[in-house]
Design an enzyme around this catalytic site. Structure first.
Site, PDB file in Angstrom:
ATOM      1  N   THR A 292       0.859  -1.195   0.000  1.00  0.00           N
ATOM      2  CA  THR A 292       0.000   0.000   0.000  1.00  0.00           C
ATOM      3  C   THR A 292       0.887   1.234   0.000  1.00  0.00           C
ATOM      4  OG1 THR A 292      -1.688  -1.203   1.195  1.00  0.00           O
ATOM      5  CG2 THR A 292      -1.802   1.203   1.299  1.00  0.00           C
TER       6      THR A 292
ATOM      7  N   GLY B 194      -8.472  -1.769  14.480  1.00  0.00           N
ATOM      8  CA  GLY B 194      -7.040  -1.860  14.778  1.00  0.00           C
ATOM      9  C   GLY B 194      -6.347  -2.499  13.590  1.00  0.00           C
TER      10      GLY B 194
ATOM     11  N   ALA C  35     -20.625  -2.338  15.346  1.00  0.00           N
ATOM     12  CA  ALA C  35     -20.058  -1.435  16.356  1.00  0.00           C
ATOM     13  C   ALA C  35     -19.188  -2.233  17.315  1.00  0.00           C
ATOM     14  CB  ALA C  35     -21.189  -0.754  17.116  1.00  0.00           C
TER      15      ALA C  35
ATOM     16  N   CYS D 297      -3.441  -2.025   9.025  1.00  0.00           N
ATOM     17  CA  CYS D 297      -3.840  -1.322   7.796  1.00  0.00           C
ATOM     18  C   CYS D 297      -4.655  -0.054   8.040  1.00  0.00           C
ATOM     19  CB  CYS D 297      -4.613  -2.273   6.906  1.00  0.00           C
ATOM     20  SG  CYS D 297      -3.673  -3.757   6.562  1.00  0.00           S
TER      21      CYS D 297
HETATM   22  C1  UGA Z   1      -8.223  -4.370   5.912  1.00  0.00           C
HETATM   23  C2  UGA Z   1      -9.186  -4.384   4.717  1.00  0.00           C
HETATM   24  O1  UGA Z   1     -10.438  -4.956   5.084  1.00  0.00           O
HETATM   25  C3  UGA Z   1      -8.597  -5.177   3.549  1.00  0.00           C
HETATM   26  O2  UGA Z   1      -9.469  -5.065   2.419  1.00  0.00           O
HETATM   27  C4  UGA Z   1      -7.229  -4.601   3.198  1.00  0.00           C
HETATM   28  O3  UGA Z   1      -6.609  -5.348   2.167  1.00  0.00           O
HETATM   29  C5  UGA Z   1      -6.351  -4.642   4.432  1.00  0.00           C
HETATM   30  O4  UGA Z   1      -6.956  -3.875   5.490  1.00  0.00           O
HETATM   31  C6  UGA Z   1      -5.017  -4.046   4.054  1.00  0.00           C
HETATM   32  O5  UGA Z   1      -4.954  -2.854   3.756  1.00  0.00           O
HETATM   33  O6  UGA Z   1      -4.030  -4.799   3.929  1.00  0.00           O
HETATM   34  P1  UGA Z   1      -7.627  -6.085   7.887  1.00  0.00           P
HETATM   35  O7  UGA Z   1      -6.900  -4.952   8.515  1.00  0.00           O
HETATM   36  O8  UGA Z   1      -6.964  -7.406   7.767  1.00  0.00           O
HETATM   37  O9  UGA Z   1      -8.100  -5.708   6.383  1.00  0.00           O
HETATM   38  O10 UGA Z   1      -8.924  -6.341   8.752  1.00  0.00           O
HETATM   39  P2  UGA Z   1     -10.496  -6.037   8.666  1.00  0.00           P
HETATM   40  O11 UGA Z   1     -11.210  -7.326   8.684  1.00  0.00           O
HETATM   41  O12 UGA Z   1     -10.815  -5.108   7.585  1.00  0.00           O
HETATM   42  O13 UGA Z   1     -10.721  -5.340  10.078  1.00  0.00           O
HETATM   43  C7  UGA Z   1     -10.051  -4.137  10.418  1.00  0.00           C
HETATM   44  C8  UGA Z   1     -10.499  -3.639  11.759  1.00  0.00           C
HETATM   45  O14 UGA Z   1     -11.831  -3.140  11.693  1.00  0.00           O
HETATM   46  C9  UGA Z   1     -10.506  -4.699  12.859  1.00  0.00           C
HETATM   47  O15 UGA Z   1      -9.973  -4.128  14.032  1.00  0.00           O
HETATM   48  C10 UGA Z   1     -11.972  -5.029  13.037  1.00  0.00           C
HETATM   49  O16 UGA Z   1     -12.271  -5.472  14.333  1.00  0.00           O
HETATM   50  C11 UGA Z   1     -12.604  -3.680  12.749  1.00  0.00           C
HETATM   51  N1  UGA Z   1     -14.012  -3.780  12.294  1.00  0.00           N
HETATM   52  C12 UGA Z   1     -14.316  -4.335  11.102  1.00  0.00           C
HETATM   53  C13 UGA Z   1     -15.021  -3.259  13.088  1.00  0.00           C
HETATM   54  O17 UGA Z   1     -14.763  -2.710  14.201  1.00  0.00           O
HETATM   55  N2  UGA Z   1     -16.308  -3.326  12.656  1.00  0.00           N
HETATM   56  C14 UGA Z   1     -16.640  -3.889  11.477  1.00  0.00           C
HETATM   57  O18 UGA Z   1     -17.844  -3.908  11.146  1.00  0.00           O
HETATM   58  C15 UGA Z   1     -15.624  -4.413  10.679  1.00  0.00           C
END
Ligand code: UGA
Length: 440
Positions: free
Chosen positions: A121, A257, A252, A260
């Site tokens: 990225t 965290g 929510a 990314c």
């Molecule tokens: C994120 C993106 O979803 C990916 O598409 C992207 O490729 C990646 O970053 C990156 O840039 O490499 P990731 O950080 O692995 O992926 O995790 P997510 O599943 O997106 O969750 C990120 C954070 O958001 C977590 O802390 C999760 O608990 C939080 N989250 C997610 C929420 O608090 N609420 C939600 O509804 C969804």
């Protein structure tokens, strides 16, 4: 095709393993000798469901290998992926030192016409920087072209996301190298978005920041729901059924965290400031995110009568989200630090994370099971939504703590069910239920 991948973090390793799985010959490069040795033995350095099996299979089929030597890798490759880290620097901007080093290494060692693919990225314009470095330092009389191909996989779902992604973005200012990368991914049979390099770079930041904004938005709505006796879960369902909004990323909780969203939102905000563009919607999402776990802790303190000194807490879940051992920017760490600073005792349990750096020996108790963690505590804080917590027998678990007081920081347990078992439960943005909770 013959492919080299520089960097074996989440993105690089998953890319290398998946490309070998769909039939390409892949060599992954990392400077960390220990890590390379481990991967050669068929061990994945990261916890990611399904990755290790695929790694072993492709090593045995001789389509996947690992090295610490750039020369060895580039001698055989027509495509080189850059998948190194872009950590956050002091200013919030992405630090490009690993990217620049990778470009130099490529310039030194390529021997064929090569398409370089930037998967890390990176801020808009970085592909141009990579191209310039390579053109300036190129040793062999070969043609090197640079294509942007941002990654959208989620940790914990990396293999699934790579095979079932919504789209593959290929950013190329020249048609032919873009075609080559499109052909590389053809076996995945996914929708392809072709664009220029700068748009591809922007798509990645804009996507991550949008998702971060969505999370901060629902978290702030949750805080308001709590005050107004509304239920954020119902609100998320209700608004999420509108196709224009969508239910995803409207859960929510304790804020986002990981490696990314926190870094990429900061980098995009920096990019906007640098270009005198007002992107304060992203600034607001960042601020809301940093406040979310503080609001949660305050709620815990209030419920315990305003003082948590000498009280004992069970922290369930340490990783920033389930199915990963990643602790980067994990809300659990901030919550633990705060509780310790207030004189509380902290017991922690995570199904995968067995060790926490940054704490003094004896400062907290690392438990081996949920039961051990909840034994004799004054309150239980569910911080990461691991299946083990969702599927547990909460009727049975009630016998372990001093008092059945539970804070569900991820809204994943059925409050109605738990209340029937005698638990007092606090979720996020669930004010209706809150009234059934007695103040202690
Ligand atoms: C994120 C993106 O979803 C990916 O598409 C992207 O490729 C990646 O970053 C990156 O840039 O490499 P990731 O950080 O692995 O992926 O995790 P997510 O599943 O997106 O969750 C990120 C954070 O958001 C977590 O802390 C999760 O608990 C939080 N989250 C997610 C929420 O608090 N609420 C939600 O509804 C969804």
């Amino acid at each position: 095709m013959n492919v080299a991948v520089i960097g074996t973090g989440y993105v690089g390793l998953v890319t290398g393993v998946v490309l070998s799985e769909i039939g390409h010959n892949v060599i992954c490069i990392d400077i960390d000798e220990k890590k390379v040795e481990m991967m050669k033995q068929g061990k994945s350095p990261i916890y990611e469901p399904g990755l290790e099996e695929m790694l072993v299979r492709n090593i045995s089929k001789k389509r996947l290998s690992f090295t610490t030597k750039h020369k060895e890798a580039f001698e055989k490759s027509e495509i080189v992926f850059i998948a190194v880290g872009t950590p956050q620097s002091e200013s919030g901007a992405a630090d490009l030192k690993f990217i620049k080093q990778a470009a130099k290494d490529i310039a030194q060692h390529v021997v064929y016409d090569t398409v370089v693919v930037v998967k890390s990225t990176v801020p808009v314009g970085t592909n141009d920087i990579v191209e310039n470095i390579i053109q300036e330092e190129l040793k062999a009389p070969v043609r090197v072209e640079v294509v942007s191909n941002p990654e959208f996989l989620r940790e914990g779902h990396a293999i699934h996301d790579t095979f079932h992604g919504d789209r593959i973005v290929i950013g190329s200012d020249v048609k032919k190298p873009g075609d080559k990368i499109e052909a590389l991914f053809t076996p995945l049979n996914l929708p392809i978005v072709r664009t220029n390099r700068r748009s591809a770079e922007m798509i990645k930041y804009a996507a991550n920041a949008f998702l971060a904004v969505k999370i901060s938005y629902i978290n702030q709505i949750a805080n308001l729901c709590e005050k107004l006796d509304a239920d954020v879960n119902a609100v998320a369902e209700g608004i999420g059924m509108d196709n224009r909004i969508g239910r995803a990323f409207l859960s929510a909780g304790l804020g986002y965290g990981g490696s990314c969203f926190p870094k990429d939102t900061e980098a995009l905000a920096f990019l906007a400031r640098e270009n005198n563009i007002n992107l304060n919607i992203v600034d607001a999402a960042i601020k809301a995110n940093s406040e979310q776990h503080e609001i949660f802790i305050q709620k815990v303190i209030d419920k315990l009568g305003g003082n948590v000194e000498a009280k004992t807490f069970a922290i369930l879940g340490l990783a920033f989200k389930p199915n990963t051992d990643d602790l980067r920017e994990a809300p659990a760490l901030k919550i633990i630090e705060k509780l310790l600073s207030l004189g509380a005792n902290v017991k922690v349990y995570d199904p995968i994370v067995q060790h926490l750096d940054g704490f003094q020996p004896g400062e907290l108790e690392h438990c081996q099971s949920i039961e051990e963690c909840m034994d004799n505590v004054d309150a239980t804080l569910l911080v990461t939504e691991w299946d083990e917590f969702i599927e547990n027998d909460w009727k049975e678990l009630k016998k372990y703590p001093n008092q059945p007081l539970l804070f569900d920081g991820r809204n994943i347990l059925s409050i109605d069910k738990l209340v029937k078992f005698g638990w007092q439960v606090e979720g996020i943005g669930q004010a209706q239920k809150r009234q059934s909770v007695k103040v202690i």
